[in-house]
Design an enzyme around this catalytic site. Structure first.
Site, PDB file in Angstrom:
ATOM      1  N   LYS A   1       0.834  -1.208   0.000  1.00  0.00           N
ATOM      2  CA  LYS A   1       0.000   0.000   0.000  1.00  0.00           C
ATOM      3  C   LYS A   1       0.864   1.252   0.000  1.00  0.00           C
ATOM      4  CE  LYS A   1      -1.828   1.845   3.904  1.00  0.00           C
ATOM      5  NZ  LYS A   1      -2.149   3.260   4.170  1.00  0.00           N
TER       6      LYS A   1
ATOM      7  N   ARG B   1      -4.819  10.582   4.227  1.00  0.00           N
ATOM      8  CA  ARG B   1      -3.808  11.633   4.261  1.00  0.00           C
ATOM      9  C   ARG B   1      -2.778  11.499   3.136  1.00  0.00           C
ATOM     10  NH1 ARG B   1       0.904  11.283   6.017  1.00  0.00           N
ATOM     11  NH2 ARG B   1       0.881  13.391   6.845  1.00  0.00           N
TER      12      ARG B   1
ATOM     13  N   CYS C   1      -5.782   8.255   9.244  1.00  0.00           N
ATOM     14  CA  CYS C   1      -5.807   7.664  10.584  1.00  0.00           C
ATOM     15  C   CYS C   1      -5.678   8.732  11.664  1.00  0.00           C
ATOM     16  CB  CYS C   1      -4.644   6.679  10.748  1.00  0.00           C
ATOM     17  SG  CYS C   1      -4.923   5.082  10.000  1.00  0.00           S
TER      18      CYS C   1
ATOM     19  N   ARG D   1       1.139  14.277  12.385  1.00  0.00           N
ATOM     20  CA  ARG D   1       1.762  14.015  11.085  1.00  0.00           C
ATOM     21  C   ARG D   1       1.728  15.261  10.198  1.00  0.00           C
ATOM     22  NH1 ARG D   1       0.305   7.870   9.212  1.00  0.00           N
ATOM     23  NH2 ARG D   1      -1.816   8.111   9.847  1.00  0.00           N
ATOM     24  N   PRO D   2       2.376  16.329  10.610  1.00  0.00           N
ATOM     25  CA  PRO D   2       2.241  17.595   9.887  1.00  0.00           C
ATOM     26  C   PRO D   2       2.890  17.555   8.509  1.00  0.00           C
ATOM     27  CG  PRO D   2       3.955  17.763  11.547  1.00  0.00           C
ATOM     28  CD  PRO D   2       3.314  16.421  11.737  1.00  0.00           C
ATOM     29  N   VAL D   3       2.435  18.481   7.651  1.00  0.00           N
ATOM     30  CA  VAL D   3       2.966  18.545   6.282  1.00  0.00           C
ATOM     31  C   VAL D   3       3.954  19.701   6.134  1.00  0.00           C
ATOM     32  CG1 VAL D   3       0.968  17.424   5.245  1.00  0.00           C
ATOM     33  CG2 VAL D   3       0.982  19.912   5.521  1.00  0.00           C
ATOM     34  N   ASP D   4       4.439  20.220   7.252  1.00  0.00           N
ATOM     35  CA  ASP D   4       5.313  21.398   7.176  1.00  0.00           C
ATOM     36  C   ASP D   4       6.615  21.112   6.435  1.00  0.00           C
ATOM     37  OD1 ASP D   4       6.083  19.737   9.253  1.00  0.00           O
ATOM     38  OD2 ASP D   4       6.756  21.361  10.560  1.00  0.00           O
TER      39      ASP D   4
ATOM     40  N   ASP E   1       4.458   0.691  11.929  1.00  0.00           N
ATOM     41  CA  ASP E   1       3.269   0.014  11.404  1.00  0.00           C
ATOM     42  C   ASP E   1       3.157  -1.442  11.849  1.00  0.00           C
ATOM     43  OD1 ASP E   1       2.286   2.240  10.157  1.00  0.00           O
ATOM     44  OD2 ASP E   1       2.814   1.634   8.124  1.00  0.00           O
TER      45      ASP E   1
END
EC number: 2.5.1.7
Length: 424
Positions: free
Chosen positions: A22, A96, A120, A125-128, A312
């Site tokens: 995945k 996401r 989730c 889990r920032p995208v900065d 995971d």
């Protein structure tokens, strides 16, 4: 809403075939946006997240064909016509990984509008880091009304090569910046890049498409931008997390299984810990024969970036520790709030306490079946394993989390002799 009902206590026996990864398929699907020529993909897993991504790509303008009737693992994607550079909130809120269209759209179309991501509920889990890297490559980026609005100025301009050092290791950040850099003018250097096999698989496809990338598999990627990428054919690597999940299941239930069509070389950290727990293995180039007798031994472990133990797999190995002889400490260093399965495991009779980012499990001899609720993708897998090992009947609710990342899990378990069924 679908649920899984199972009766535990049956050792697993037989063969299981692992699907495509995945976490490789999702960025690879987005890579088709980088070219106006067809991209042929094989071994794509038929998962809810993949279907969501395909729907998003279709909204953007990608045509998708399945040449073999009934086989959704083999597809041809064609992004010759991009009709929209926007990924809406409705599409992104459920997954996401939709953020992965940002880099390719910006690189090829010079503008992109992508909703801030969902997925989730296991941490910020920032995208900065994505934004920081794209800005370094010359993009103008604003966050407005819940959307990332990115463009090059003037709009006809390409992104420009840059040296980028991310503040932390980020898998999707590395993938987004890697894809964007392939069409930038000049050379981009990504320092502190994620080394996950799925990142390497994406890079291998990009090279087949004409990208110039060196350092694949290392934490320093050097990308020499090209004017244009072309079509290619690629087979997605097997899913190491699915393989690891089935290995944990046989440790918990006992028995003997052969995990086929996998990549044992990507599972070293997991196999080491499962051997500590008592698993016997015989390993070939693309298979693992695994057998387990008796009660597992408790093992301490700590999650970290690849090649260390993967976050995971944390929930699945915690389930093994829940029924193991002895006590164990499990430390989660990647995501905050990734112990939501603990409360549900304790409902089954586990004895697990949380202190900060560490869980302390006192192994119990037996779990007892109960109704439990999945809270995220890997937590749902851990509860299925727990139900297979427990005495009596267990029901796992909210199984849509499981469908996001596992291809026909209950059918594969049934073939291994498990007493499990999907119910409404």
């Amino acid at each position: 809403m679908d649920k899984l009902r199972m009766v535990g206590g049956t050792p697993l026996k037989g063969e299981v075939v692992i699907a495509g990864a995945k976490n490789a398929a999702l960025p690879i699907l987005c890579a088709c946006l980088l070219t106006d020529q067809p991209v042929v993909l094989r071994n794509v897993p038929d998962l809810q997240d993949v279907r969501t991504m395909l729907k998003l790509l279709q909204e953007i303008g990608v045509t998708i064909d399945f040449p073999s009737a009934g086989d959704r693992s083999y597809m041809v994607l064609n992004a010759a016509v991009i009709k929209s550079s926007e990924a809406t909130y409705e599409m992104v809120k459920t997954m996401r990984a939709s953020i992965l269209v940002l880099g390719p759209l910006l690189a090829r179309m010079h503008s992109a509008k992508v909703s801030l991501p969902g997925g989730c509920a296991i941490g910020a889990r920032p995208v900065d880091q994505h934004i920081k890297g794209l800005k370094a490559m010359g993009a103008t980026i604003k966050i407005k009304s819940g959307y990332i609005q990115a463009e090059t100025k003037p709009q006809s301009d390409r992104l420009k090569g840059a040296s980028i050092l991310t503040d932390m290791i980020t898998v999707t950040g590395t993938e987004n910046l890697l894809m964007a850099a392939t069409l930038a003018s000049g050379t981009t250097v990504l320092e502190n890049a994620a080394r996950e096999p799925e990142v390497g698989d994406l890079a291998e496809l990009l090279v087949k498409m004409g990208a110039k990338i060196s350092g694949i598999g290392s934490d320093r990627l050097v990308i020499e931008g090209v004017d244009k990428l072309h079509g290619a054919e690629h087979s997605v690597i097997p899913d190491r997390i699915e393989a690891g999940t089935f290995l944990c299941a046989v440790v918990a239930t006992g028995g003997e299984i052969t995990v086929k069509h996998c990549r044992p070389d990507t599972l070293d950290a997991v196999i080491v810990k499962l051997k500590e727990a008592g698993l016997q293995t015989e390993i070939g180039p693309d298979w693992i024969k695994a057998s387990m007798q008796g009660r597992p031994k408790a093992v301490n472990f700590r999650t970290s970036e690849y090649p260390a133990f993967p976050t995971d797999m944390q929930a699945q190995l915690m389930t093994v520790n829940a029924i193991a002889a002895g006590s164990s400490m499990i430390t989660e260093t990647i995501f905050e709030n990734r112990f939501m399965h603990v409360q549900e495991l304790n409902r089954l009779g586990a004895d697990i306490a949380i202190e900060g980012n560490t869980a302390i499990a006192q192994g119990v001899e037996k779990l007892s079946g109960a109704i439990v609720m999945a809270t995220d993708l890997r937590a749902s897998a851990s509860l299925v394993i727990a139900g297979l090992a427990a005495q009596g009947e267990t029901q796992v609710d909210r199984i849509y989390h499981l469908d996001r990342g596992y291809d026909r899990m209950e059918q594969k378990l049934t073939l291994l002799g498990a007493n499990i069924e999907r119910i409404k």
